[in-house]
Design an enzyme around this catalytic site. Structure first.
Site, PDB file in Angstrom:
ATOM      1  N   HIS A 268       0.870  -1.184   0.000  1.00  0.00           N
ATOM      2  CA  HIS A 268       0.000   0.000   0.000  1.00  0.00           C
ATOM      3  C   HIS A 268       0.906   1.232   0.000  1.00  0.00           C
ATOM      4  CE1 HIS A 268      -3.509   2.363   0.597  1.00  0.00           C
ATOM      5  NE2 HIS A 268      -3.772   2.128   1.871  1.00  0.00           N
ATOM      6  N   HIS A 307      -2.625  -2.247  -9.531  1.00  0.00           N
ATOM      7  CA  HIS A 307      -3.599  -1.653  -8.622  1.00  0.00           C
ATOM      8  C   HIS A 307      -4.846  -2.530  -8.611  1.00  0.00           C
ATOM      9  CE1 HIS A 307      -6.186   1.320  -6.737  1.00  0.00           C
ATOM     10  NE2 HIS A 307      -5.064   1.865  -6.316  1.00  0.00           N
ATOM     11  N   ASP A 363       2.408   5.651  -6.807  1.00  0.00           N
ATOM     12  CA  ASP A 363       3.675   5.588  -6.079  1.00  0.00           C
ATOM     13  C   ASP A 363       4.889   5.409  -6.964  1.00  0.00           C
ATOM     14  OD1 ASP A 363       2.900   6.082  -3.555  1.00  0.00           O
ATOM     15  OD2 ASP A 363       2.313   4.019  -3.148  1.00  0.00           O
TER      16      ASP A 363
HETATM   17  N1  ACO Z   1       4.666  -6.855 -10.020  1.00  0.00           N
HETATM   18  C1  ACO Z   1       4.587  -8.092 -10.569  1.00  0.00           C
HETATM   19  N2  ACO Z   1       3.459  -8.812 -10.646  1.00  0.00           N
HETATM   20  C2  ACO Z   1       2.342  -8.257 -10.142  1.00  0.00           C
HETATM   21  C3  ACO Z   1       2.341  -6.978  -9.564  1.00  0.00           C
HETATM   22  C4  ACO Z   1       3.559  -6.261  -9.518  1.00  0.00           C
HETATM   23  N3  ACO Z   1       3.628  -5.033  -9.004  1.00  0.00           N
HETATM   24  N4  ACO Z   1       1.097  -6.674  -9.150  1.00  0.00           N
HETATM   25  C5  ACO Z   1       0.327  -7.744  -9.457  1.00  0.00           C
HETATM   26  N5  ACO Z   1       1.084  -8.693 -10.049  1.00  0.00           N
HETATM   27  C6  ACO Z   1       0.622  -9.961 -10.603  1.00  0.00           C
HETATM   28  C7  ACO Z   1       0.382 -10.983  -9.521  1.00  0.00           C
HETATM   29  O1  ACO Z   1       1.521 -11.763  -9.286  1.00  0.00           O
HETATM   30  C8  ACO Z   1      -0.755 -11.776 -10.125  1.00  0.00           C
HETATM   31  O2  ACO Z   1      -0.216 -12.608 -11.103  1.00  0.00           O
HETATM   32  P1  ACO Z   1      -0.821 -14.107 -11.315  1.00  0.00           P
HETATM   33  O3  ACO Z   1      -2.213 -13.878 -11.814  1.00  0.00           O
HETATM   34  O4  ACO Z   1       0.102 -14.739 -12.285  1.00  0.00           O
HETATM   35  O5  ACO Z   1      -0.783 -14.750  -9.954  1.00  0.00           O
HETATM   36  C9  ACO Z   1      -1.577 -10.720 -10.852  1.00  0.00           C
HETATM   37  O6  ACO Z   1      -0.651  -9.707 -11.193  1.00  0.00           O
HETATM   38  C10 ACO Z   1      -2.702 -10.124 -10.010  1.00  0.00           C
HETATM   39  O7  ACO Z   1      -2.144  -9.653  -8.789  1.00  0.00           O
HETATM   40  P2  ACO Z   1      -2.929  -9.595  -7.426  1.00  0.00           P
HETATM   41  O8  ACO Z   1      -1.942  -9.584  -6.299  1.00  0.00           O
HETATM   42  O9  ACO Z   1      -3.997 -10.644  -7.406  1.00  0.00           O
HETATM   43  O10 ACO Z   1      -3.628  -8.200  -7.560  1.00  0.00           O
HETATM   44  P3  ACO Z   1      -4.270  -7.372  -6.382  1.00  0.00           P
HETATM   45  O11 ACO Z   1      -5.345  -6.559  -6.991  1.00  0.00           O
HETATM   46  O12 ACO Z   1      -4.636  -8.242  -5.231  1.00  0.00           O
HETATM   47  O13 ACO Z   1      -3.054  -6.450  -5.882  1.00  0.00           O
HETATM   48  C11 ACO Z   1      -1.549  -4.674  -5.621  1.00  0.00           C
HETATM   49  C12 ACO Z   1      -2.944  -5.110  -6.155  1.00  0.00           C
HETATM   50  C13 ACO Z   1      -1.408  -5.094  -4.161  1.00  0.00           C
HETATM   51  C14 ACO Z   1      -1.435  -3.159  -5.695  1.00  0.00           C
HETATM   52  C15 ACO Z   1      -0.455  -5.341  -6.499  1.00  0.00           C
HETATM   53  O14 ACO Z   1      -0.572  -4.919  -7.846  1.00  0.00           O
HETATM   54  C16 ACO Z   1       0.955  -5.063  -5.968  1.00  0.00           C
HETATM   55  O15 ACO Z   1       1.427  -5.783  -5.071  1.00  0.00           O
HETATM   56  N6  ACO Z   1       1.651  -4.009  -6.526  1.00  0.00           N
HETATM   57  C17 ACO Z   1       2.966  -3.669  -6.031  1.00  0.00           C
HETATM   58  C18 ACO Z   1       2.842  -2.833  -4.752  1.00  0.00           C
HETATM   59  C19 ACO Z   1       2.360  -1.447  -5.021  1.00  0.00           C
HETATM   60  O16 ACO Z   1       2.837  -0.760  -5.919  1.00  0.00           O
HETATM   61  N7  ACO Z   1       1.393  -1.023  -4.199  1.00  0.00           N
HETATM   62  C20 ACO Z   1       0.843   0.332  -4.270  1.00  0.00           C
HETATM   63  C21 ACO Z   1      -0.574   0.252  -4.732  1.00  0.00           C
HETATM   64  S1  ACO Z   1      -1.236   1.861  -4.945  1.00  0.00           S
HETATM   65  C22 ACO Z   1      -1.466   2.406  -3.395  1.00  0.00           C
HETATM   66  O17 ACO Z   1      -1.660   1.723  -2.433  1.00  0.00           O
HETATM   67  C23 ACO Z   1      -1.391   3.814  -3.234  1.00  0.00           C
END
Ligand code: ACO
Length: 429
Positions: A268, A307, A363
């Protein structure tokens, strides 16, 4: 004339049910009538991470994740970033409408005149280890404020609520700056009421021996816009924490400490800190492909990408990219921007990211700007928390005034053992 209902057949019993649809949702409690036998609890929904469950009605912010739209109270984020100020947007989030000139003056006056913290807060911060993370100090001191304002527990008293809102928005930058000054061993710099909200924050962060700190106008405005971009984002993890803790009728300081704690996580608000670490680790453009390969192998995530709601470009990231240019005109270019732009370019051509609809989020670029402005990396999540404070408070207040809301208390699917009898220790294998 089609009916606004959902017909459900329970194939276990052959029974049919008709559930009303309202605002594109069915009520989870309407599923309770779907039972195998009289006396059973009825059907529940299973939704870890709330992927498809609305927990409230809210009139504060609107997101269309596919179209990349974000609005506060109906106003597009692009217009607010261009024309509003952080405090005006905070007023909008909390009150539902843009203020008149008199309302804005009074609002700004009240925030400006609540920035000082009790001297004991300094002693409290002094107790932290020299290398304590500022976000840990921020979370703790926000919680500690509840002990200074015991009347804050009168959450149903509108006047008390308003006073705590003034205090939290006003004191968040003071607590943040004091945490920083403690980390670097500088004396605390007191608020300066002649300065704007962000001008004063820069003063409390960076003032050294000068009699009067004069913030750079471009940086002051850039920071103000960054705070606007972070001010609210519907039911994200930290806002849900704010509402969840607030739903037990805890005071707003305790609830906001919980929200800030939720924001601290790297998935987050802690992501901006991780982005900078990643960009530094990558170090040069030629090392980007190898780094992306490691992300694709699942070794770690590409922070600042992806996201839960945005499946298209995060509109805040677009605005931030523009601000970066303005800031670099003053500070000189942060060399990490070239790596970030190239990383984004390569990622957005790669099927791994394209197929999962992973775009830069707010971010991805914010940390590069903060670093150019001389904020240390570990202050990044704290900056996010200052920006999100009005959103948390607006959502908390909305929750308290919403007759539908109850204490947050999800259900579970129990997977533990059936009833069994206690075994005395001498009889256990
Ligand atoms: N890098 C690589 N792979 C990713 C990323 C990433 N940043 N984000 C998602 N994925 C992949 C997952 O591994 C998953 O792949 P799969 O289907 O092969 O298993 C798929 O994309 C879906 O990911 P989920 O984790 O199910 O997506 P969710 O909606 O639950 O998560 C989140 C969203 C937490 C923001 C995620 O994209 C993430 O961890 N991003 C990196 C952290 C980040 O930048 N957070 C800031 C968010 S914005 C904010 O809070 C202000």
């Amino acid at each position: 004339m089609p009916k606004n209902t959902l017909s459900v057949t329970d194939n276990r019993t052959g029974k049919q049910y008709e559930l009303p649809i309202d605002s594109g949702t069915i009520r989870a409690v309407d599923l309770r009538q779907i039972k195998l036998a009289e006396g059973d609890q009825g059907l529940e929904t299973y939704d870890p991470g709330f992927l498809n469950t609305a927990a409230c009605r809210s009139a504060i912010s609107f997101i269309d994740g596919d179209k990349g739209i974000l609005r506060y109270r109906g106003y597009p984020i692009e217009q607010l970033a261009e024309r509003s100020t952080f405090l005006e947007s905070a007023y909008l989030l909390l009150n539902g409408e843009l203020p008149s000139a008199a309302e804005l003056d009074s609002w700004v006056f009240n925030i400006t005149h609540h920035t000082i913290v009790h001297e004991s807060i300094k002693k409290f911060i002094d107790g932290f280890h020299h290398d304590a993370h500022p976000m840990g100090m921020f979370v703790s001191t926000v919680a500690a404020l509840s002990t200074f304002y015991p009347e804050a527990k009168h959450i149903h008293d509108e006047t008390s609520r308003r006073n705590q809102i003034f205090r939290l928005i006003a004191k968040a930058p003071t607590l943040a700056a004091f945490a920083h000054r403690h980390s670097v061993g500088l004396p605390y710099a007191y608020p300066d009421n002649d300065l704007s909200y962000t001008g004063n924050f820069l003063n409390m962060m960076f003032k050294t021996t000068e009699v009067k700190y004069a913030p750079n106008k471009t940086l002051e405005r850039a920071l103000d816009v960054l705070l606007i971009l972070h001010a609210d984002h519907e039911q994200n993890c930290s806002t849900s924490a704010m509402r969840g803790v607030g739903s037990s009728h805890a005071d707003p300081y305790s609830a906001m400490a919980a929200a800030a704690a939720a924001l601290y996580g790297p998935l987050h608000g802690g992501a901006n800190e991780e982005v900078l670490k990643s960009l530094r680790e990558i170090g040069s453009k030629d090392r980007i492909p190898a780094y992306i390969d490691r992300v694709k192998r699942g070794e770690f995530r590409l922070f600042g990408f992806g996201h839960r709601i945005y499946k298209n470009y995060d509109p805040r990231a677009t605005i931030i990219k523009r601000i970066a240019e303005e800031v670099f005109d003053v500070t000189g270019k942060n060399p990490l921007i070239d790596i970030a732009v190239e990383l984004e370019r390569i990622a957005l051509q790669d099927d791994y990211f394209v197929s999962r609809k992973l775009y830069p989020n707010v971010d991805f670029y914010s940390g590069i700007i903060y670093e150019a402005m001389k904020f240390p990396i570990d202050m990044f999540p704290v900056l996010f928390a200052i920006g999100r404070t009005p959103g948390w408070l607006a959502q908390w207040q909305e929750m308290l005034l919403d007759k539908d809301q109850k204490i947050a208390r999800p259900r579970q699917i129990y997977t533990g053992p059936e009833k069994r009898d206690y075994v005395p220790i001498e009889h256990r294998g």
